[in-house]
Design an enzyme around this catalytic site. Structure first.
Site, PDB file in Angstrom:
ATOM      1  N   HIS A   1      -8.643  -6.981  28.468  1.00  0.00           N
ATOM      2  CA  HIS A   1      -7.968  -6.685  27.216  1.00  0.00           C
ATOM      3  C   HIS A   1      -8.893  -7.178  26.107  1.00  0.00           C
ATOM      4  CE1 HIS A   1      -4.600  -7.389  30.062  1.00  0.00           C
ATOM      5  NE2 HIS A   1      -3.942  -6.511  29.349  1.00  0.00           N
TER       6      HIS A   1
ATOM      7  N   ASP B   1      -8.684 -10.862  25.768  1.00  0.00           N
ATOM      8  CA  ASP B   1      -9.135 -11.719  26.887  1.00  0.00           C
ATOM      9  C   ASP B   1     -10.533 -12.245  26.567  1.00  0.00           C
ATOM     10  OD1 ASP B   1      -6.846 -10.961  28.281  1.00  0.00           O
ATOM     11  OD2 ASP B   1      -7.877  -9.381  29.392  1.00  0.00           O
TER      12      ASP B   1
ATOM     13  N   MET C   1     -13.098  -0.412  32.869  1.00  0.00           N
ATOM     14  CA  MET C   1     -11.854  -0.206  32.121  1.00  0.00           C
ATOM     15  C   MET C   1     -11.681  -1.295  31.072  1.00  0.00           C
ATOM     16  SD  MET C   1      -8.487  -1.394  31.774  1.00  0.00           S
ATOM     17  CE  MET C   1      -7.724  -2.031  33.244  1.00  0.00           C
TER      18      MET C   1
ATOM     19  N   GLU D   1       0.037   3.262  31.824  1.00  0.00           N
ATOM     20  CA  GLU D   1       0.617   2.427  32.885  1.00  0.00           C
ATOM     21  C   GLU D   1       2.099   2.195  32.631  1.00  0.00           C
ATOM     22  OE1 GLU D   1      -1.423  -1.189  33.746  1.00  0.00           O
ATOM     23  OE2 GLU D   1       0.284  -2.059  34.798  1.00  0.00           O
TER      24      GLU D   1
ATOM     25  N   LYS E   1       5.957   0.699  33.544  1.00  0.00           N
ATOM     26  CA  LYS E   1       6.676  -0.462  34.099  1.00  0.00           C
ATOM     27  C   LYS E   1       8.130  -0.331  33.649  1.00  0.00           C
ATOM     28  CE  LYS E   1       6.533  -5.538  34.417  1.00  0.00           C
ATOM     29  NZ  LYS E   1       5.834  -6.770  33.951  1.00  0.00           N
TER      30      LYS E   1
ATOM     31  N   GLU F   1       0.910   1.125  39.015  1.00  0.00           N
ATOM     32  CA  GLU F   1       0.762  -0.215  39.592  1.00  0.00           C
ATOM     33  C   GLU F   1       1.762  -0.396  40.727  1.00  0.00           C
ATOM     34  OE1 GLU F   1       0.197  -3.824  37.181  1.00  0.00           O
ATOM     35  OE2 GLU F   1       1.773  -4.743  38.400  1.00  0.00           O
TER      36      GLU F   1
ATOM     37  N   HIS G   1       4.917  -2.376  39.767  1.00  0.00           N
ATOM     38  CA  HIS G   1       5.812  -1.739  38.793  1.00  0.00           C
ATOM     39  C   HIS G   1       6.618  -0.599  39.428  1.00  0.00           C
ATOM     40  CE1 HIS G   1       2.902  -3.196  35.431  1.00  0.00           C
ATOM     41  NE2 HIS G   1       3.385  -4.174  36.168  1.00  0.00           N
TER      42      HIS G   1
ATOM     43  N   ASP H   1      -3.660   0.175  39.596  1.00  0.00           N
ATOM     44  CA  ASP H   1      -3.491  -1.290  39.622  1.00  0.00           C
ATOM     45  C   ASP H   1      -2.930  -1.693  40.973  1.00  0.00           C
ATOM     46  OD1 ASP H   1      -2.539  -2.357  36.215  1.00  0.00           O
ATOM     47  OD2 ASP H   1      -4.437  -1.705  37.121  1.00  0.00           O
TER      48      ASP H   1
ATOM     49  N   ASP I   1       8.047  -9.217  38.034  1.00  0.00           N
ATOM     50  CA  ASP I   1       6.709  -8.664  38.306  1.00  0.00           C
ATOM     51  C   ASP I   1       5.823  -9.757  38.909  1.00  0.00           C
ATOM     52  OD1 ASP I   1       4.164  -7.118  36.174  1.00  0.00           O
ATOM     53  OD2 ASP I   1       4.444  -7.142  38.348  1.00  0.00           O
TER      54      ASP I   1
ATOM     55  N   ASP J   1       2.925  -9.523  40.798  1.00  0.00           N
ATOM     56  CA  ASP J   1       1.457  -9.325  40.769  1.00  0.00           C
ATOM     57  C   ASP J   1       0.766 -10.146  41.860  1.00  0.00           C
ATOM     58  OD1 ASP J   1       1.348  -9.171  37.124  1.00  0.00           O
ATOM     59  OD2 ASP J   1       1.751  -7.617  38.621  1.00  0.00           O
TER      60      ASP J   1
ATOM     61  N   ASP K   1      -4.798  -5.731  39.790  1.00  0.00           N
ATOM     62  CA  ASP K   1      -4.111  -6.372  38.664  1.00  0.00           C
ATOM     63  C   ASP K   1      -3.151  -7.387  39.271  1.00  0.00           C
ATOM     64  OD1 ASP K   1      -1.935  -5.357  35.904  1.00  0.00           O
ATOM     65  OD2 ASP K   1      -3.038  -7.184  36.358  1.00  0.00           O
TER      66      ASP K   1
HETATM   67  C1  DIG Z   1       0.169  -5.431  33.367  1.00  0.00           C
HETATM   68  O1  DIG Z   1       0.481  -4.867  34.605  1.00  0.00           O
HETATM   69  C2  DIG Z   1      -0.822  -4.583  32.637  1.00  0.00           C
HETATM   70  C3  DIG Z   1      -1.659  -5.398  31.699  1.00  0.00           C
HETATM   71  O2  DIG Z   1      -2.110  -6.510  32.412  1.00  0.00           O
HETATM   72  C4  DIG Z   1      -2.801  -4.493  31.400  1.00  0.00           C
HETATM   73  O3  DIG Z   1      -2.607  -3.914  30.147  1.00  0.00           O
HETATM   74  C5  DIG Z   1      -2.752  -3.420  32.450  1.00  0.00           C
HETATM   75  C6  DIG Z   1      -4.131  -3.123  32.952  1.00  0.00           C
HETATM   76  O4  DIG Z   1      -4.258  -3.242  34.324  1.00  0.00           O
HETATM   77  N1  DIG Z   1      -1.787  -3.916  33.442  1.00  0.00           N
HETATM   78 MN    MN Z   2      -1.027  -3.591  35.555  1.00  0.00          MN
HETATM   79 MN    MN Z   3       2.344  -6.152  36.965  1.00  0.00          MN
END
Ligand code: DIG
Ligand code: MN
Ligand code: MN
Length: 392
Positions: free
Chosen positions: A55, A58, A89, A182, A184, A218, A221, A246, A256, A258, A292
């Site tokens: 990001h 970041d 990315m 993306e 969610k 993802e 998600h 992701d 979530d 992850d 991710d």
């Molecule tokens: C969260 O699942 C999102 C953020 O971390 C980011 O914007 C995106 C990129 O992988 N995934």
């Molecule tokens: Mn993500």
């Molecule tokens: Mn996530």
């Protein structure tokens, strides 16, 4: 080194926010030190990653001056060159700063929407400078707790206006960038707009420059939404819209998580890798395999690198298992036997009148068809035995 040691050709990537996650959660502060992005690049190169994603914030603290921004980016690019990592990315953080508390593109305050679009323009400049080919949009704050606050149809229109404008920005600047949206379903907002990959695929079709826009599904998600990640990814691949992915793991019905790839639904992870690698015969996905995900809060930095190695090793082990599974003669025989008949020729791609005549002329016995056993139990048991290492 063994068969499951990652190589650049595997295209494994991690975000700075993943291996740099300090382990804070809603009930406790950080448990790990904040790590310099340059050191994260070195660590990712060490474990065998191909690339690092980020990001904007970041890398560049929110509110940095242009001079400070350029210094930070220059130092980061030197680290990338030193360690041979790429940045496939880039994305924009439209969720951390309190200004986005009511959303970014969909916020009710027009100045917030304008600030979000401008911040993305700056992040797109950064993406171009870092050589990224994909720009992800995750609208973590684009949602509501009370839908009395705004017309959800207007929210769709605001998302569209922002993305149409940013596509035109990329086109006008001549940046070689594609957008990946993306989805969610919730968290941090009570409900997030465009909640699943399916919602995104339709939304993309309504954009002015839809050819520049795909999806970034993802695992966690789609799983949070109670959906099949494999089916969502397959629909995106079939539409030529899987621009990024992701990878992680998730228990259904949880926040979530992850988690490390493959560490929860191993069967789902196997079938996802099988689809991405095309071992059953489909055209494979050729983009980055992005994790991710982040290490457990119990871990120190050594544990973080254990986590990163685990994501990649599990992916490579599942890839080898899928290759063996789809090369197994008994598997191929069961699948071939289930795919019987030539009746598609009667109606697929034909004039509908001719198809109707041919279909009505064909003798088809539904009761006989209904009695066929398809041997999916045996097929699935073989898959489980490949996963358990009891076969192949
Ligand atoms: C969260 O699942 C999102 C953020 O971390 C980011 O914007 C995106 C990129 O992988 N995934
Ligand atoms: Mn993500
Ligand atoms: Mn996530």
């Amino acid at each position: 080194m063994d068969h499951f040691t990652p190589r650049p050709a595997d295209k494994f990537t991690f975000g700075l926010w993943t291996v740099g996650n300090p382990g804070r959660d809603p009930f406790g502060g950080p448990v790990r030190p904040t790590t310099d992005p340059v050191d994260l690049v070195a660590g990712l190169a060490e474990v065998g990653a191909w690339g690092v994603n980020l990001h904007d914030n970041d890398l560049i603290p929110f509110g940095s001056s242009a001079t400070e921004r350029d210094r930070i980016v220059g130092r980061f690019k030197d680290a990338l060159a030193r360690h041979g990592l790429v940045v496939p990315m880039t994305t924009c953080n439209l969720f951390s700063h309190p200004v986005f508390k009511d959303g970014a593109f969909t916020a009710n305050d027009a100045d917030v929407r304008a600030f979000a679009v401008r911040k993305c323009m700056d992040a797109l400049d950064l993406a171009h400078e870092l050589g990224s080919s994909t720009f992800v949009f995750w609208g973590g704050r684009e949602g509501a707790e009370t839908d009395a606050c705004r017309d959800p149809m207007e929210a769709v229109r605001r998302n569209r206006r922002a993305l149409d404008c940013l596509c035109e920005y990329v086109m006008e600047r001549g940046y070689k960038l594609r957008f990946a949206l993306e989805a969610k379903p919730n968290e941090p907002r009570g409900d997030i707009y465009l909640a699943t990959t399916g919602h995104m695929l339709h939304f993309i079709s309504t954009l002015a420059h839809s050819e520049l826009v795909g999806v970034n599904p993802e695992v966690a998600h789609e799983t949070m939404a109670g959906l099949s990640m494999v089916h969502g990814v397959a629909q995106a691949m079939e539409a030529g819209k899987l621009f990024h992915i992701d990878l992680n793991a998730q228990k259904i019905g949880r926040y979530d998580q992850d988690l490390r790839f493959g560490s929860e639904d191993l069967r789902g992870a196997f079938l996802l890798v099988r689809l991405l690698e095309g071992t059953a015969g489909n055209a494979p996905y050729t983009g980055p395999r992005h994790f991710d995900a982040h290490a457990y809060r119990t871990e120190d930095m050594q544990g973080v690198w254990d986590f990163a190695r685990g994501c990649m090793r599990t992916y490579l082990i599942l890839k080898a298992r899928a290759q063996a599974f789809d090369a197994d003669a008994e598997v191929r025989d069961i699948i071939a036997a289930a795919h019987r008949g030539d009746s598609d020729e009667l109606w697929v791609g034909r004039d509908v009148a001719g198809a109707a005549r041919a279909l009505r002329a064909r003798v088809i016995d539904p009761d006989a068809l209904a009695t066929r056993g398809l041997r999916y139990e045996r097929l699935d048991q073989i898959m489980i035995e490949y996963l358990l290492g009891a076969r192949g």
